[in-house]
Structure formats: C-alpha cells, structure tokens
Design a protein around this motif. Structure first.
Motif, PDB file in Angstrom:
ATOM      1  N   ASP A  57     -34.124  34.807   1.579  1.00 27.55           N
ATOM      2  CA  ASP A  57     -34.342  35.138   0.171  1.00 27.55           C
ATOM      3  C   ASP A  57     -34.299  33.848  -0.628  1.00 27.55           C
ATOM      4  O   ASP A  57     -33.306  33.112  -0.608  1.00 27.55           O
ATOM      5  CB  ASP A  57     -33.274  36.116  -0.330  1.00 27.55           C
ATOM      6  N   HIS A  58     -35.401  33.544  -1.312  1.00 24.15           N
ATOM      7  CA  HIS A  58     -35.503  32.305  -2.099  1.00 24.15           C
ATOM      8  C   HIS A  58     -35.131  31.080  -1.270  1.00 24.15           C
ATOM      9  O   HIS A  58     -34.429  30.184  -1.745  1.00 24.15           O
ATOM     10  CB  HIS A  58     -34.629  32.390  -3.345  1.00 24.15           C
ATOM     11  N   GLY A  59     -35.598  31.063  -0.009  1.00 29.65           N
ATOM     12  CA  GLY A  59     -35.400  29.898   0.830  1.00 29.65           C
ATOM     13  C   GLY A  59     -34.058  29.810   1.525  1.00 29.65           C
ATOM     14  O   GLY A  59     -33.802  28.851   2.258  1.00 29.65           O
ATOM     15  N   ARG A  60     -33.183  30.793   1.343  1.00 27.85           N
ATOM     16  CA  ARG A  60     -31.863  30.766   1.947  1.00 27.85           C
ATOM     17  C   ARG A  60     -31.733  31.876   2.982  1.00 27.85           C
ATOM     18  O   ARG A  60     -32.239  32.979   2.789  1.00 27.85           O
ATOM     19  CB  ARG A  60     -30.769  30.935   0.877  1.00 27.85           C
ATOM     20  N   ALA A  61     -31.045  31.571   4.083  1.00 27.68           N
ATOM     21  CA  ALA A  61     -30.705  32.593   5.064  1.00 27.68           C
ATOM     22  C   ALA A  61     -29.435  33.282   4.587  1.00 27.68           C
ATOM     23  O   ALA A  61     -28.347  32.700   4.617  1.00 27.68           O
ATOM     24  CB  ALA A  61     -30.492  31.967   6.437  1.00 27.68           C
ATOM     25  N   ILE A  62     -29.563  34.511   4.106  1.00 29.01           N
ATOM     26  CA  ILE A  62     -28.429  35.178   3.463  1.00 29.01           C
ATOM     27  C   ILE A  62     -27.667  36.100   4.408  1.00 29.01           C
ATOM     28  O   ILE A  62     -26.562  36.538   4.075  1.00 29.01           O
ATOM     29  CB  ILE A  62     -28.880  35.968   2.214  1.00 29.01           C
ATOM     30  N   LEU A  71     -40.740  27.980   7.092  1.00 34.06           N
ATOM     31  CA  LEU A  71     -39.902  27.772   8.267  1.00 34.06           C
ATOM     32  C   LEU A  71     -40.752  27.670   9.521  1.00 34.06           C
ATOM     33  O   LEU A  71     -40.570  26.752  10.349  1.00 34.06           O
ATOM     34  CB  LEU A  71     -38.890  28.914   8.395  1.00 34.06           C
ATOM     35  N   ALA A  72     -41.696  28.593   9.695  1.00 34.07           N
ATOM     36  CA  ALA A  72     -42.582  28.541  10.860  1.00 34.07           C
ATOM     37  C   ALA A  72     -43.382  27.249  10.876  1.00 34.07           C
ATOM     38  O   ALA A  72     -43.544  26.609  11.924  1.00 34.07           O
ATOM     39  CB  ALA A  72     -43.511  29.749  10.858  1.00 34.07           C
ATOM     40  N   SER A  73     -43.881  26.830   9.724  1.00 36.28           N
ATOM     41  CA  SER A  73     -44.698  25.622   9.640  1.00 36.28           C
ATOM     42  C   SER A  73     -43.909  24.377  10.003  1.00 36.28           C
ATOM     43  O   SER A  73     -44.440  23.442  10.611  1.00 36.28           O
ATOM     44  CB  SER A  73     -45.286  25.484   8.225  1.00 36.28           C
ATOM     45  N   CYS A  74     -42.628  24.346   9.650  1.00 39.96           N
ATOM     46  CA  CYS A  74     -41.779  23.213  10.027  1.00 39.96           C
ATOM     47  C   CYS A  74     -41.579  23.168  11.541  1.00 39.96           C
ATOM     48  O   CYS A  74     -41.620  22.095  12.152  1.00 39.96           O
ATOM     49  CB  CYS A  74     -40.428  23.305   9.324  1.00 39.96           C
ATOM     50  N   ARG A  86     -30.710  23.855  12.369  1.00 42.92           N
ATOM     51  CA  ARG A  86     -29.533  23.522  11.567  1.00 42.92           C
ATOM     52  C   ARG A  86     -29.944  22.859  10.250  1.00 42.92           C
ATOM     53  O   ARG A  86     -30.635  21.833  10.248  1.00 42.92           O
ATOM     54  CB  ARG A  86     -28.616  22.551  12.331  1.00 42.92           C
ATOM     55  N   GLY A  87     -29.533  23.457   9.141  1.00 40.05           N
ATOM     56  CA  GLY A  87     -29.678  22.838   7.834  1.00 40.05           C
ATOM     57  C   GLY A  87     -31.096  22.501   7.429  1.00 40.05           C
ATOM     58  O   GLY A  87     -31.319  21.535   6.675  1.00 40.05           O
ATOM     59  N   LEU A  88     -32.076  23.280   7.870  1.00 42.34           N
ATOM     60  CA  LEU A  88     -33.475  22.963   7.582  1.00 42.34           C
ATOM     61  C   LEU A  88     -33.756  23.142   6.080  1.00 42.34           C
ATOM     62  O   LEU A  88     -33.482  24.204   5.502  1.00 42.34           O
ATOM     63  CB  LEU A  88     -34.408  23.844   8.404  1.00 42.34           C
ATOM     64  N   THR A  89     -34.296  22.092   5.474  1.00 44.98           N
ATOM     65  CA  THR A  89     -34.486  22.065   4.031  1.00 44.98           C
ATOM     66  C   THR A  89     -35.881  21.554   3.707  1.00 44.98           C
ATOM     67  O   THR A  89     -36.351  20.578   4.298  1.00 44.98           O
ATOM     68  CB  THR A  89     -33.443  21.139   3.365  1.00 44.98           C
ATOM     69  N   LYS A  90     -36.552  22.230   2.775  1.00 48.80           N
ATOM     70  CA  LYS A  90     -37.861  21.780   2.317  1.00 48.80           C
ATOM     71  C   LYS A  90     -38.042  22.166   0.857  1.00 48.80           C
ATOM     72  O   LYS A  90     -37.924  23.342   0.489  1.00 48.80           O
ATOM     73  CB  LYS A  90     -38.980  22.406   3.152  1.00 48.80           C
ATOM     74  N   ALA A 139     -37.635  25.183  -4.043  1.00 56.38           N
ATOM     75  CA  ALA A 139     -36.846  25.058  -2.812  1.00 56.38           C
ATOM     76  C   ALA A 139     -37.300  26.129  -1.836  1.00 56.38           C
ATOM     77  O   ALA A 139     -36.794  27.257  -1.838  1.00 56.38           O
ATOM     78  CB  ALA A 139     -35.365  25.192  -3.115  1.00 56.38           C
ATOM     79  N   ALA A 140     -38.278  25.787  -0.989  1.00 54.79           N
ATOM     80  CA  ALA A 140     -38.824  26.763  -0.041  1.00 54.79           C
ATOM     81  C   ALA A 140     -37.830  27.078   1.061  1.00 54.79           C
ATOM     82  O   ALA A 140     -37.769  28.217   1.547  1.00 54.79           O
ATOM     83  CB  ALA A 140     -40.127  26.242   0.557  1.00 54.79           C
ATOM     84  N   LEU A 141     -37.054  26.073   1.506  1.00 54.52           N
ATOM     85  CA  LEU A 141     -35.991  26.258   2.490  1.00 54.52           C
ATOM     86  C   LEU A 141     -34.749  25.537   1.978  1.00 54.52           C
ATOM     87  O   LEU A 141     -34.821  24.370   1.592  1.00 54.52           O
ATOM     88  CB  LEU A 141     -36.386  25.696   3.861  1.00 54.52           C
TER      89      LEU A 141
END
Length: 310
Positions: free
Chosen positions: A210-215, A46-49, A5-9, A18-20
């Motif tokens: 795409d560009h860190g967003r789940a579209i 995402l995998a690394s997080c 949920r809401g993963l941001t990096k 903005a990777a995520l």
C-alpha cells in the motif's frame, strides 16, 4: 529462496513519488507469493526492480546466491517474467513467438521443441500454435504471453497481473499452471495481482502493498487470525453517526459505520434498533465475514474494492 531487504525506489516529481518504501520480502523455493495491492501500490515497480528494468535507490534482492540487482547475461535466465503489458509479436505465429523467446532463454534443438510443447500444453494453446497472434482473442494472447515466462524452467517466475482482462476458463488454467509450477519445479513464483479471490486458489503466501510499503505478510490463515474481523457495515445518507452500540467496536468513516461483531448475520436487527433515530438514514446494510478485504480494511481504514474503483 528469494530474499528482498529494504528495497526502495522514488520517482522524481512534484512531489516525488515513493513507489517502494523499504520493502522486505522472503519467499522459499516451491512457494507462490501473492503481491496484493490496489493500483499504484508498488507491485509493478517491485517486479521491475527484480528483473533489472528499474534500478532501485536502495536495498538488496537475492535469489539464493544470485544478486538480482547486479545480475547480467546468462544470470538473467534464472528469471522468467511476464509483465502486465503483453509482449508478443502479432504478425508471427504462436509457435514462432514461443521458439523466439525460448532461444532467448537459452534453449536449443530438442530442448527448445520440448519446452514449447510443454508450455503450450500447460496453457492450453497447443491448437493455436500455427495461428498468428494478431488473430487470437484477448484471453488466448494472455495465455501465450504467460507461457513465455515458463519456457526456460526458471528458478524465479514473476507474473505481473497475469489474469487481467481474461475469461473465467483462462483464469482457471493460469492459476492451475502457476500453482503447479511452484510445487513441481521448486521455483519461487511471485504473483502480482489485485484480485483477492485468486489467492486461495494458489495456496499462496500474501504480502499486502500500500503506497509502496509492505504493510502485512503471511499465509491467508495467519492474516485472518491477526487482522481479520466479522462486521456489519451500514451506509447512511450523510455522515455516519458516532454511535455506541452495546459496547461493540464501532468505526465511523464518512458515510460508513462498521460494527465489528462475531457471527454478524445474527446481530443485524440488534444494531439497527440500537441506532434509534439514525436508522431512518440507512441506505444499505452489508454483512462481512473475515476475508482478505476485511484484512485490508483493518490495516488501512479503506475498502479494497473502493480503492480499485478509484
């Protein structure tokens, strides 16, 4: 169940990257979820997080009752991870590599021996067990590398570009094992790839990044029903004309004219005739039936293959 949920990096820089960007993802046990996106979309971050290599700036990630962002020690053994870069000891034999990583996954004695035999058979490397990794081909090394992720029978398997640079037989073997792992063991499999053709073979759910967003997220059938479209695509010398063709939906981007029409093979001549004097500038005509590439185009306005070539 994997629940993100809401993963941001965001990585520092000028400007920051903005990777995520508030990524949500939910995958039930026994399912394969394919993360699809061009290079730089955020798949590896995402995998690394999720495996604890990168600390996100915000958000949550849980595997059932396990908080993946705070898990330590033995809790990490619930995860099997094969990163994009190969993580093998080249001077050691294949069986020595597998036994080492099996011990790190908590296997001992007979369980370790059986685990090594099981993954070696699944990934077709039984005949390679006594060879040193440095003497293997690229495809053989990739099989061993991915086999390590499955040694401890993890509840969550994360494979980052597992078929990058492999031959067709290795790709088929890996896809078969990945699908079987989810079905037979009930694990959640997160499969990061930029090869669209692999998704159907895995019977996977799909999340486009795409560009860190789940579209977009859904099964292939669901994505095609909502975002898919058949089309004729024409490339021109110079800018594509802003043409109107018998009321059909038309999109012009740079030198590309995309005409959306059902059963496009039967409408090529009609479209070319309707272009009038602009037809003399046509360089190529392509017919596209609905697939994940057309879904990506509808979502982003870009061709997936062109993003990859850049």
């Amino acid at each position: 169940m994997l629940d993100v949920r809401g993963l941001t990096k965001t990585y520092p820089g000028n400007p920051p990257v903005a990777a995520l960007d508030r990524v949500d993802l939910a995958v039930e046990a026994g399912r394969v979820a394919a993360l699809i996106g061009p290079n730089g979309a955020g798949k590896t971050t995402l995998a690394s997080c999720l495996v604890g290599l990168v600390a996100p700036d915000a958000g949550s990630a849980r595997l059932g009752d396990l908080d993946l962002l705070t898990a330590v020690g033995d809790q990490r053994r619930a995860i099997g991870y094969a990163p994009q870069e190969e993580a093998l000891y080249p001077v050691m034999r294949v069986d020595e590599n597998l036994r080492l990583f099996g011990e790190l996954a908590g296997l001992r004695g007979r369980d370790l021996t059986r685990g090594v035999e099981r993954v070696a058979e699944a990934f077709l490397v039984t005949d390679l067990l006594k060879r040193r990794v440095r003497d293997l081909s690229g495809g053989q090394r990739r099989r061993v590398h991915n086999a390590i992720a499955l040694l401890g029978r993890p509840r969550l398997v994360i494979l980052d570009e597992p078929t990058a640079g492999v031959d067709p037989s290795t790709r088929s073997a890996i896809l078969e094992v990945v699908h079987g792992t989810a079905v037979d063991t009930g694990a959640v499999v997160l499969y990061s790839t930029h090869y669209l053709a692999e998704v159907a073979a895995l019977d996977a759910e799909v999340t486009f990044l795409d560009h860190g967003r789940a579209i977009a997220h859904g099964t292939v059938a669901e994505l095609l029903a909502v975002h898919g479209s058949d089309a004729i695509e024409l490339r021109f010398d110079g800018p594509a004309p802003a043409a109107s063709i018998d009321g059909l939906p038309v999109v012009a981007i740079d030198d590309l004219l995309r005409v959306e029409v059902r059963d496009p093979r039967h409408h090529v001549s009609r479209v070319v005739v309707a272009l009038g004097e602009h037809a003399s500038r046509i360089r190529s005509v392509d017919v596209h039936e609905s697939d994940l590439d057309t879904v990506f185009f509808r979502l982003t306005g870009r061709r997936y293959a062109e993003d990859e070539s850049r």
